[in-house]
Scaffold this active site. Structure first.
Site, PDB file in Angstrom:
ATOM      1  CG  ASP A 194      80.631  68.923  32.295  1.00 54.16           C
ATOM      2  OD1 ASP A 194      79.954  69.851  32.024  1.00 54.16           O
ATOM      3  OD2 ASP A 194      80.631  67.731  32.376  1.00 54.16           O
TER       4      ASP A 194
ATOM      5  CD  GLU B  99      74.680  67.430  31.112  1.00 57.98           C
ATOM      6  OE1 GLU B  99      73.483  67.156  30.691  1.00 57.98           O
ATOM      7  OE2 GLU B  99      75.872  67.406  30.534  1.00 57.98           O
TER       8      GLU B  99
END
Length: 407
Positions: free
Chosen positions: A79, A174
């Protein structure tokens, strides 16, 4: 074999921005687009890989040596930060960088200038990858993803390369502090691991911030301004007053090294009610707890002035300093140092002024230091990454594998 640059450019083209306002995992379905692509690539290379419902992609390469050595994992997140768009990324490739300002051509008059970013000058003569100024680049952490995949490609293409069991993990979310909440360390199967999620070449980190988020709600009282005397409570002004109670010198723009901070990250309000969000960071656990207590005291002070429940504060811990979990297994740090030396990289052990999946993984029983991925100026349009740094990171991965195989 696919070139590392081409691989990286393919990955940053996939929009994987995580969504901190979502309650799902992954927080954004589009993160799965890259995870599925990576799974297909691993399978095509002959590597066993699984992608579960939570967005965890795990892969395993069997040992090709006769003795037992520790299974070693390499982990990166797919991400990108919610702080800037990751859609329609248009990278610029600057070959043989000459040290001059780099025009980010998507925005007129915008430059990546060594006067503001002097670290550029350490990479003269190299190939620099930048944004065009309209989005972030996504080197955090698609550089790490590409480096791991590049190393996997080398290993499976060179059967003469001796290695123990290798575990690969790619995670979502994350950037919003939820990357490994449901990560099954036992199923992953590594004894030790490394996140490829650092910045400048040579960085090696095994201590990070203790981290918390703070959501502050201010309830005001809206009255017609012509008749507001003694009646109106303007929540916007009260929110400003609350923020002013926190020490100005303890903001991110005034801190470095081991110094912690309070960081105001969003402010949305009307006269009637205002919502303010902060992140709280400190390497020292006692000081971290003191910071959370200070924020609650600020709320108590405001409530004593304007009435009970004018301010409501909700604080949630996100992750803790991994040092206490990694230090008893310090050989994982020493191995990384040796691997960098073998790759011609001068290592710099330093604290992370942030966090990685490795922090939470270390507290789950998987000691997991963090290694440079090469990118700089993460989370914004000024992000950039030298290709040569990525190549060195991939070499460090291979050297770590080699060193454990030689134990």
């Amino acid at each position: 074999m696919e070139k590392l640059l081409n691989r990286f450019l393919r990955y940053v083209a996939v929009d994987t921005q995580s969504n901190e306002e979502s309650d799902t995992q992954p927080s954004a379905a589009k993160e799965l687009d890259l995870l599925r692509l990576l799974k297909d690539e691993l399978v095509q290379m002959g590597v066993e890989a699984t992608l579960d419902e939570w967005g965890y992609l795990m892969a395993s390469i069997p040992s090709n040596i006769g003795k037992k050595v520790p299974a070693i994992g390499f982990i990166a997140h797919v991400d990108t930060s919610p702080d800037a768009s990751g859609k329609d990324v248009k990278p610029q490739i600057v070959s043989n960088y000459d040290g001059s300002p780099i025009a980010l051509k998507g925005v007129e008059g915008l430059f990546l200038d060594p006067l503001q970013f002097p670290e550029l000058l350490a990479h003269k003569g190299e190939t620099i990858i930048t944004t065009d100024g309209t989005t972030l680049l996504g080197a955090d952490d698609k550089a790490g993803v590409a480096e791991i995949m590049d190393a996997v490609q080398y290993i499976v293409s060179h059967p003469e390369f001796k290695h123990g069991e290798i575990k690969i993990g790619f995670t979502p979310d994350e950037e919003i502090g939820r990357g490994v909440v449901k990560f099954d360390v036992g199923r992953f199967g590594a004894e030790y691991a490394y996140t490829m999620d650092g910045g400048e070449v040579g960085e090696l980190e095994f201590e990070n911030f203790n981290a918390a988020s703070a959501s502050v709600h201010i309830q005001g009282r809206n009255v017609h301004p012509g008749y507001a005397k003694g009646k109106m409570l303007n929540s916007i002004r009260i929110a400003r007053e609350f923020d002013a109670l926190l020490p100005e010198s303890q903001r991110p723009e005034f801190t470095e090294g081991y110094e912690g901070f309070f960081h105001l990250i969003s402010f949305k309000g009307t006269v009637e009610e205002t919502s303010v969000s902060y992140i709280i960071r400190d390497h020292d656990r006692a000081k971290f707890e003191d910071r959370k207590a200070m924020m609650r005291k600020c709320a108590d002070f405001i409530n004593s002035r304007y009435g009970e429940k004018t301010v409501t504060v909700v604080i949630k811990d996100q992750y803790y300093n991994m040092r206490e979990q990694v230090e008893p297994h310090y050989h994982v740090v020493e191995t990384a140092l040796k691997a960098m030396e073998m790759a011609g990289v001068k290592a710099r052990i330093q604290p992370i002024r942030g966090g990685t999946d490795g922090a939470n993984l270390s507290f789950k029983g998987l000691p997991c230091p963090n290694i440079f991925a090469g990118g700089l100026n993460f989370h914004g349009k000024m992000e950039w990454c030298p290709l040569e740094s990525m190549e060195k990171a991939s070499a460090v991965i291979l050297n770590i594998v080699k060193l454990y195989a030689e134990e």
